[in-house]
Each structure stands twice: as C-alpha cells, then as structure tokens.
Design a protein around this motif. Structure first.
Motif, PDB file in Angstrom:
ATOM      1  N   PHE A 142      10.683 -26.704 -19.692  1.00 35.02           N
ATOM      2  CA  PHE A 142      10.074 -25.570 -19.001  1.00 35.02           C
ATOM      3  C   PHE A 142       9.991 -24.353 -19.919  1.00 35.02           C
ATOM      4  O   PHE A 142       9.006 -23.628 -19.915  1.00 35.02           O
ATOM      5  N   ARG A 143      11.034 -24.129 -20.733  1.00 36.17           N
ATOM      6  CA  ARG A 143      11.032 -22.997 -21.654  1.00 36.17           C
ATOM      7  C   ARG A 143       9.941 -23.159 -22.701  1.00 36.17           C
ATOM      8  O   ARG A 143       9.234 -22.202 -23.034  1.00 36.17           O
ATOM      9  N   LEU A 144       9.749 -24.391 -23.218  1.00 40.59           N
ATOM     10  CA  LEU A 144       8.696 -24.640 -24.199  1.00 40.59           C
ATOM     11  C   LEU A 144       7.304 -24.407 -23.605  1.00 40.59           C
ATOM     12  O   LEU A 144       6.390 -23.972 -24.303  1.00 40.59           O
ATOM     13  N   LEU A 145       7.157 -24.715 -22.321  1.00 40.05           N
ATOM     14  CA  LEU A 145       5.867 -24.530 -21.648  1.00 40.05           C
ATOM     15  C   LEU A 145       5.679 -23.109 -21.111  1.00 40.05           C
ATOM     16  O   LEU A 145       4.624 -22.789 -20.570  1.00 40.05           O
ATOM     17  N   GLY A 146       6.709 -22.272 -21.246  1.00 45.40           N
ATOM     18  CA  GLY A 146       6.620 -20.899 -20.772  1.00 45.40           C
ATOM     19  C   GLY A 146       6.754 -20.758 -19.270  1.00 45.40           C
ATOM     20  O   GLY A 146       6.310 -19.768 -18.694  1.00 45.40           O
ATOM     21  N   LEU A 147       7.370 -21.747 -18.626  1.00 44.55           N
ATOM     22  CA  LEU A 147       7.555 -21.709 -17.180  1.00 44.55           C
ATOM     23  C   LEU A 147       8.958 -21.232 -16.843  1.00 44.55           C
ATOM     24  O   LEU A 147       9.899 -21.433 -17.613  1.00 44.55           O
ATOM     25  N   HIS A 148       9.096 -20.603 -15.678  1.00 46.55           N
ATOM     26  CA  HIS A 148      10.408 -20.154 -15.222  1.00 46.55           C
ATOM     27  C   HIS A 148      10.534 -20.473 -13.741  1.00 46.55           C
ATOM     28  O   HIS A 148       9.668 -20.128 -12.947  1.00 46.55           O
ATOM     29  N   ALA A 149      11.613 -21.180 -13.405  1.00 49.29           N
ATOM     30  CA  ALA A 149      11.869 -21.518 -12.016  1.00 49.29           C
ATOM     31  C   ALA A 149      13.268 -21.010 -11.674  1.00 49.29           C
ATOM     32  O   ALA A 149      14.246 -21.462 -12.241  1.00 49.29           O
ATOM     33  N   GLY A 150      13.360 -20.059 -10.759  1.00 50.49           N
ATOM     34  CA  GLY A 150      14.648 -19.477 -10.407  1.00 50.49           C
ATOM     35  C   GLY A 150      15.130 -19.913  -9.046  1.00 50.49           C
ATOM     36  O   GLY A 150      14.396 -20.509  -8.260  1.00 50.49           O
ATOM     37  N   GLY A 151      16.380 -19.644  -8.768  1.00 45.37           N
ATOM     38  CA  GLY A 151      16.966 -19.969  -7.476  1.00 45.37           C
ATOM     39  C   GLY A 151      17.363 -21.425  -7.385  1.00 45.37           C
ATOM     40  O   GLY A 151      17.209 -22.210  -8.323  1.00 45.37           O
ATOM     41  N   PHE A 152      17.890 -21.784  -6.222  1.00 43.22           N
ATOM     42  CA  PHE A 152      18.362 -23.148  -6.012  1.00 43.22           C
ATOM     43  C   PHE A 152      17.222 -24.156  -6.099  1.00 43.22           C
ATOM     44  O   PHE A 152      17.334 -25.182  -6.784  1.00 43.22           O
ATOM     45  N   ILE A 153      16.111 -23.883  -5.412  1.00 39.54           N
ATOM     46  CA  ILE A 153      14.976 -24.814  -5.395  1.00 39.54           C
ATOM     47  C   ILE A 153      14.372 -24.943  -6.785  1.00 39.54           C
ATOM     48  O   ILE A 153      14.061 -26.046  -7.241  1.00 39.54           O
ATOM     49  N   GLY A 154      14.220 -23.830  -7.486  1.00 40.30           N
ATOM     50  CA  GLY A 154      13.674 -23.873  -8.842  1.00 40.30           C
ATOM     51  C   GLY A 154      14.562 -24.660  -9.783  1.00 40.30           C
ATOM     52  O   GLY A 154      14.074 -25.443 -10.610  1.00 40.30           O
ATOM     53  N   SER A 155      15.867 -24.479  -9.660  1.00 37.33           N
ATOM     54  CA  SER A 155      16.807 -25.232 -10.484  1.00 37.33           C
ATOM     55  C   SER A 155      16.748 -26.719 -10.150  1.00 37.33           C
ATOM     56  O   SER A 155      16.805 -27.568 -11.050  1.00 37.33           O
ATOM     57  N   LEU A 156      16.619 -27.033  -8.875  1.00 38.26           N
ATOM     58  CA  LEU A 156      16.524 -28.429  -8.460  1.00 38.26           C
ATOM     59  C   LEU A 156      15.241 -29.070  -8.987  1.00 38.26           C
ATOM     60  O   LEU A 156      15.263 -30.202  -9.477  1.00 38.26           O
ATOM     61  N   VAL A 157      14.134 -28.356  -8.923  1.00 35.01           N
ATOM     62  CA  VAL A 157      12.864 -28.880  -9.441  1.00 35.01           C
ATOM     63  C   VAL A 157      12.965 -29.089 -10.951  1.00 35.01           C
ATOM     64  O   VAL A 157      12.561 -30.136 -11.475  1.00 35.01           O
ATOM     65  N   THR A 158      13.498 -28.105 -11.662  1.00 32.19           N
ATOM     66  CA  THR A 158      13.649 -28.216 -13.111  1.00 32.19           C
ATOM     67  C   THR A 158      14.522 -29.411 -13.477  1.00 32.19           C
ATOM     68  O   THR A 158      14.176 -30.207 -14.355  1.00 32.19           O
ATOM     69  N   ALA A 159      15.657 -29.551 -12.808  1.00 37.05           N
ATOM     70  CA  ALA A 159      16.565 -30.652 -13.083  1.00 37.05           C
ATOM     71  C   ALA A 159      15.932 -31.996 -12.735  1.00 37.05           C
ATOM     72  O   ALA A 159      16.106 -32.979 -13.470  1.00 37.05           O
TER      73      ALA A 159
END
Length: 80
Positions: free
Chosen positions: A46-63
């Motif tokens: 996500f960092r390489l693509l310039g995306l940011h996902a915050g919070g519980f749901i964002g962390s779950l999606v990233t993981a």
C-alpha cells in the motif's frame, strides 16, 4: 492493548485470506502468522502504491490483501 488488537487483526486477515485462496484456514496459529506477515506485506504494498488505509477496517483490509498475496506467492512456489 496494541498487541492484542494486532493479533486479532492478524487472525481475522489470515482466516479471510485462507477462505479466499483455499476455501479454509490454517488453524488459529497459522491464521495469525499468515495475517501478521500479510499485514507487513500489505503495508509495504500500500505504501508503494501511495495508498493509506486507517482504522480497524483499513488495517484489516491491508492485512487481508497482504495475506492473500502471501498465500498466492506460497502456492506458486509450491507448484514450482
């Protein structure tokens, strides 16, 4: 509290990824392991693509994205 939440997210992400990729999980410890490594991999992706996902749901999606990618890589290595 942060470690417990991290383990919960890892377990959920590993379970979701296992269901997406193979139709089943790897047990509680396997799911947590795949989810945690997937979270690191997903965070890097996500960092390489310039995306940011915050919070519980964002962390779950990233993981989960990272765990699915990890399982896909493992399946390709096993086939070779």
């Amino acid at each position: 509290m942060g470690l417990i939440l991290w383990l919960i997210i890892g377990g959920l992400a590993g379970w979701i990824a296992g269901n997406i990729m193979r139709g089943g999980g790897f047990g509680i410890f396997g799911n947590v392991g795949v989810g945690i490594v997937g979270a690191v991999l997903g965070g890097l992706l996500f960092r390489l693509l310039g995306l940011h996902a915050g919070g519980f749901i964002g962390s779950l999606v990233t993981a989960t994205v990272g765990a699915v990618l990890l399982l896909w890589i493992v399946s390709k290595v096993r086939q070779a």
